[in-house]
Design an enzyme around this catalytic site. Structure first.
Site, mmCIF file in Angstrom:
data_model
loop_
_atom_site.group_PDB
_atom_site.id
_atom_site.type_symbol
_atom_site.label_atom_id
_atom_site.label_comp_id
_atom_site.label_asym_id
_atom_site.label_seq_id
_atom_site.Cartn_x
_atom_site.Cartn_y
_atom_site.Cartn_z
ATOM 1 N N HIS A 96 17.517 -15.485 -34.760
ATOM 2 C CA HIS A 96 16.515 -14.442 -35.003
ATOM 3 C C HIS A 96 15.756 -14.161 -33.701
ATOM 4 O O HIS A 96 15.488 -15.079 -32.930
ATOM 5 C CB HIS A 96 15.537 -14.873 -36.108
ATOM 6 C CG HIS A 96 14.698 -13.727 -36.579
ATOM 7 N ND1 HIS A 96 13.617 -13.270 -35.865
ATOM 8 C CD2 HIS A 96 14.803 -12.919 -37.662
ATOM 9 C CE1 HIS A 96 13.090 -12.229 -36.494
ATOM 10 N NE2 HIS A 96 13.790 -11.992 -37.586
ATOM 11 N N GLU A 165 19.505 -6.534 -35.961
ATOM 12 C CA GLU A 165 18.071 -6.257 -36.061
ATOM 13 C C GLU A 165 17.542 -5.796 -34.703
ATOM 14 O O GLU A 165 17.256 -6.632 -33.839
ATOM 15 C CB GLU A 165 17.311 -7.526 -36.459
ATOM 16 C CG GLU A 165 17.677 -8.080 -37.809
ATOM 17 C CD GLU A 165 16.525 -8.889 -38.402
ATOM 18 O OE1 GLU A 165 16.030 -8.487 -39.449
ATOM 19 O OE2 GLU A 165 16.132 -9.908 -37.806
HETATM 20 P P1 13P Z 1 10.687 -6.429 -41.115
HETATM 21 O O1 13P Z 1 11.474 -6.041 -42.338
HETATM 22 O O2 13P Z 1 9.300 -6.883 -41.434
HETATM 23 O O3 13P Z 1 10.744 -5.362 -40.067
HETATM 24 O O4 13P Z 1 11.400 -7.725 -40.498
HETATM 25 C C1 13P Z 1 12.744 -7.724 -40.241
HETATM 26 C C2 13P Z 1 13.158 -9.101 -39.866
HETATM 27 O O5 13P Z 1 12.870 -9.577 -38.781
HETATM 28 C C3 13P Z 1 13.893 -9.899 -40.859
HETATM 29 O O6 13P Z 1 14.438 -11.024 -40.274
#
Ligand code: 13P
Length: 247
Positions: A96, A165
């Site tokens: 992450h 992400e």
């Molecule tokens: P948000 O949905 O709060 O933008 O976060 C995404 C995230 O980092 C999930 O791991």
């Protein structure tokens, strides 16, 4: 199979289980329930009790991270894949951006993936470019590097999911355009196909996903699900995402 993964980050105490009870209740009655899996990654402190409680229910419990060693060692406060698996988690996030920002290197991530898989945890491997990389049109090359430096052909791709992400999208309310996201997702799947020499593992999108914008994402059939941060801390918001995805 689609995935709706809720990443709680630094949120939750034992009674927060109420949120999951509501999601579980929705899930058991949802006519689309066989089309998707709900996975929640609470903090380490809640994995054991939640995994026990939801053992024969619809919600699967995972971990947000794991240490890059197999079982036991003398690393203060570290939690290994073996320890996580032994308390009932079935998945773990790896890589992450929060943890990359705190010092996780590709080398460490490779060991995390390796030992997580060894301990029968399915891995949700997170990748994503930052704002500057996006501005400089480096997105695809950054993503390729993040995948090729960590994932290996001999890892079992059936136990790996990749979550895209974009860092600039996390917690900001900003999301990629539909056409950018489609292009990026197709590219990620191509790189994964090359790494594993077979069909790509599932690829999820994460970053400011909510009940309104999920309609944009559902148009992109290459997206196999979502990694949801903020909206996973509210049963209503999380359920709205699933409802609107299948509307
Ligand atoms: P948000 O949905 O709060 O933008 O976060 C995404 C995230 O980092 C999930 O791991």
């Amino acid at each position: 199979m689609r995935y709706f993964i809720g990443n709680w980050k630094m949120f939750g105490v034992p009674k927060s289980r109420n949120i999951l009870n509501k999601i579980n209740k929705f899930n058991t009655k949802d006519k689309n329930r066989n089309k998707y899996k709900v996975i929640i990654t609470p903090p380490y402190t809640l994995i054991e009790s939640y995994a026990k409680y939801f053992k024969n229910k619809k919600i699967v419990v995972g971990s947000q991270n794991c240490y890059q060693k197999d079982q036991f060692s003398s690393n203060t406060a570290a939690i290994s894949p073996y320890m996580i698996r032994s308390i009932g988690a079935k998945y773990t996030l790896v890589g992450h951006s929060d943890n990359r920002a705190e010092g996780d290197t590709d080398l460490m991530l490779k060991d995390k993936v390796k030992y997580a898989l060894k301990n029968k945890l399915k891995v949700v491997f997170c990748i994503g470019e930052n704002k500057l990389e996006k501005k400089n049109k480096k997105t695809l090359s950054v993503l390729k590097k993040q995948m090729t430096k960590v994932l290996e052909k001999n890892f079992n791709k059936n136990n790996i999911i990749v979550a895209y992400e974009p860092i600039w999208s996390i917690g900001t309310g900003k999301i990629p355009t539909g056409s950018d996201l489609k292009k990026t997702t197709v590219y990620i799947k191509k790189v994964l196909k090359d790494i594993f020499n077979k069909k790509s593992p599932a690829v999820l999108y994460g970053g400011s996903v909510d009940g309104n914008n999920v309609e944009i994402f559902r148009e992109i059939e290459e997206i196999d699900g979502f990694l949801i941060g903020g909206a996973s801390k509210s049963s209503k918001k999380f359920i709205d995402i699933i409802k609107n995805y299948y509307r």
